[in-house]
Design a protein around this motif. Sequence first.
Motif, PDB file in Angstrom:
ATOM      1  N   GLU A 175       7.316   7.007  21.478  1.00  0.00           N
ATOM      2  CA  GLU A 175       8.342   6.054  20.831  1.00  0.00           C
ATOM      3  C   GLU A 175       8.695   6.292  19.653  1.00  0.00           C
ATOM      4  N   SER A 176       7.960   7.067  18.862  1.00  0.00           N
ATOM      5  CA  SER A 176       8.385   7.538  17.342  1.00  0.00           C
ATOM      6  C   SER A 176       9.589   8.310  17.105  1.00  0.00           C
ATOM      7  N   TYR A 177      10.080   8.808  18.231  1.00  0.00           N
ATOM      8  CA  TYR A 177      11.269   9.935  18.177  1.00  0.00           C
ATOM      9  C   TYR A 177      12.668   9.127  18.703  1.00  0.00           C
ATOM     10  N   ASP A 178      13.535   9.839  17.878  1.00  0.00           N
ATOM     11  CA  ASP A 178      14.907   9.342  18.072  1.00  0.00           C
ATOM     12  C   ASP A 178      15.425   9.941  19.330  1.00  0.00           C
ATOM     13  N   ASN A 229       6.461  -1.451  13.080  1.00  0.00           N
ATOM     14  CA  ASN A 229       4.915  -1.562  13.408  1.00  0.00           C
ATOM     15  C   ASN A 229       4.403  -0.426  14.088  1.00  0.00           C
ATOM     16  N   ILE A 230       5.061   0.810  14.089  1.00  0.00           N
ATOM     17  CA  ILE A 230       4.394   1.924  14.588  1.00  0.00           C
ATOM     18  C   ILE A 230       4.214   3.078  13.772  1.00  0.00           C
ATOM     19  N   LEU A 231       3.956   3.195  12.701  1.00  0.00           N
ATOM     20  CA  LEU A 231       3.861   4.103  11.696  1.00  0.00           C
ATOM     21  C   LEU A 231       2.268   4.841  12.044  1.00  0.00           C
ATOM     22  N   ASN A 232       1.531   4.249  12.433  1.00  0.00           N
ATOM     23  CA  ASN A 232       0.348   4.930  13.015  1.00  0.00           C
ATOM     24  C   ASN A 232       0.527   5.233  14.457  1.00  0.00           C
ATOM     25  N   ARG A 233       1.484   5.388  14.901  1.00  0.00           N
ATOM     26  CA  ARG A 233       1.929   6.113  16.411  1.00  0.00           C
ATOM     27  C   ARG A 233       2.973   7.246  16.107  1.00  0.00           C
ATOM     28  N   LYS A 234       3.055   7.768  14.801  1.00  0.00           N
ATOM     29  CA  LYS A 234       3.825   8.858  14.544  1.00  0.00           C
ATOM     30  C   LYS A 234       3.418   9.979  15.546  1.00  0.00           C
ATOM     31  N   GLY A 235       4.456  10.693  16.158  1.00  0.00           N
ATOM     32  CA  GLY A 235       3.955  11.648  17.188  1.00  0.00           C
ATOM     33  C   GLY A 235       4.053  11.223  18.602  1.00  0.00           C
ATOM     34  N   VAL A 280       7.998   1.677  10.409  1.00  0.00           N
ATOM     35  CA  VAL A 280       7.213   0.328   9.641  1.00  0.00           C
ATOM     36  C   VAL A 280       7.561  -0.807  10.126  1.00  0.00           C
ATOM     37  N   ALA A 281       8.962  -0.835  10.159  1.00  0.00           N
ATOM     38  CA  ALA A 281       9.744  -2.075  10.839  1.00  0.00           C
ATOM     39  C   ALA A 281       9.267  -2.433  12.139  1.00  0.00           C
ATOM     40  N   PHE A 320      13.612  14.715  14.358  1.00  0.00           N
ATOM     41  CA  PHE A 320      14.003  13.757  15.082  1.00  0.00           C
ATOM     42  C   PHE A 320      13.156  12.512  15.280  1.00  0.00           C
ATOM     43  N   LEU A 321      11.925  12.543  14.500  1.00  0.00           N
ATOM     44  CA  LEU A 321      11.267  11.526  14.335  1.00  0.00           C
ATOM     45  C   LEU A 321      12.012  10.327  13.419  1.00  0.00           C
ATOM     46  N   TYR A 322      11.781   9.124  14.113  1.00  0.00           N
ATOM     47  CA  TYR A 322      12.334   7.883  13.270  1.00  0.00           C
ATOM     48  C   TYR A 322      12.038   8.010  11.743  1.00  0.00           C
ATOM     49  N   PRO A 323      12.817   7.694  10.777  1.00  0.00           N
ATOM     50  CA  PRO A 323      12.348   7.500   9.323  1.00  0.00           C
ATOM     51  C   PRO A 323      11.012   6.630   9.229  1.00  0.00           C
TER      52      PRO A 323
END
Length: 315
Positions: free
Chosen positions: A150-153, A141-147, A138-139, A130-133
């Motif tokens: 805000e990175s989850y749908d 600007n939160i790839l470094n916030r994965k986990g 990247v769009a 359920f993480l966003y792709p």
Amino acid sequence: MSLSTVSAANGPFQSFNRAEWRDLNGHFSYDLTAHEIDNLHALNEPLTIEEINDVYFPLAHLLDILIQKNKDTHTHVNGFFKKNTQTLPYIIGIAGSVAVGKSTTARVLQKVLSLLPNKPKVDLVTTDGFLYPNKTLVARNILNRKGFPESYDTKLLLNFLSAMKSGEESFEVPVYSHMEYDVLETEKQIITRPDILIVEGINVLQVDSNKGNHIFVSDYFNYSIYVDAQETDIMDWYVNRFESLRATAFQNTNSYFHRFADMNQEESKVMATQIWNEINRPNLHENILPTRSRADLILEKGSHHFVKNIHVRKI
């Protein structure tokens, strides 16, 4: 907050050491083969038949009592309303830090629950799917916030849990690839009427009040478990796992992390420590650890990855 806080005599939890917990299991056990055990644990997470006997069979026994109570309540309520509605899945949430061993806990629990006398259908879903792709992260600007929350749908995750608790026949769940470090666009996991559903992820007990949400993932849980350990141990496990992956999975040219494959052991340790300090540690303190006291049961691990204490919410 320390475990001494949640397990104090006047607190909401009652605590058991490993031996005390093992002795609570009055009847439930099963002889698992070495092959079965080997298929249950994750990289660098040791698992023994003693761990299963001492920790997970008693846990399955407790959950069986609660599940049967839930079924009895359903039968009585059906009688009251003069209805014959189906029993809905009993949903168990498993939370905890990155690298603490949630996936092993979830798989072992799925296995032992499926061995209960009535042989229930037990499905396991991880919230990684359920993480966003990555392209969305990247769009934004939160790839470094994965986990991070805000990175989850979260809306999709809530829709899935709502469907399970509404008696829907099946639901397609996204699948995440750790090799590709992304959600797979063409692959789905189909969940069809499980008796028990285990939902595992770092975010499952989080309450994101800043967005004004009124429904939370944990609202759909019948029972919740938090896998806990000292932060220094978790960091060591993360760093050691990173090094093991560098020497194995990262060598695959298709791996998202292949760029780390040529690091030496010391460089790998430095990189893993940096990632822990910049991403995983802040996420643990800001979003994951504060949810521990919301769990119904806490599995407290020692430095060797084995459970040493169990804390159960008082009823």
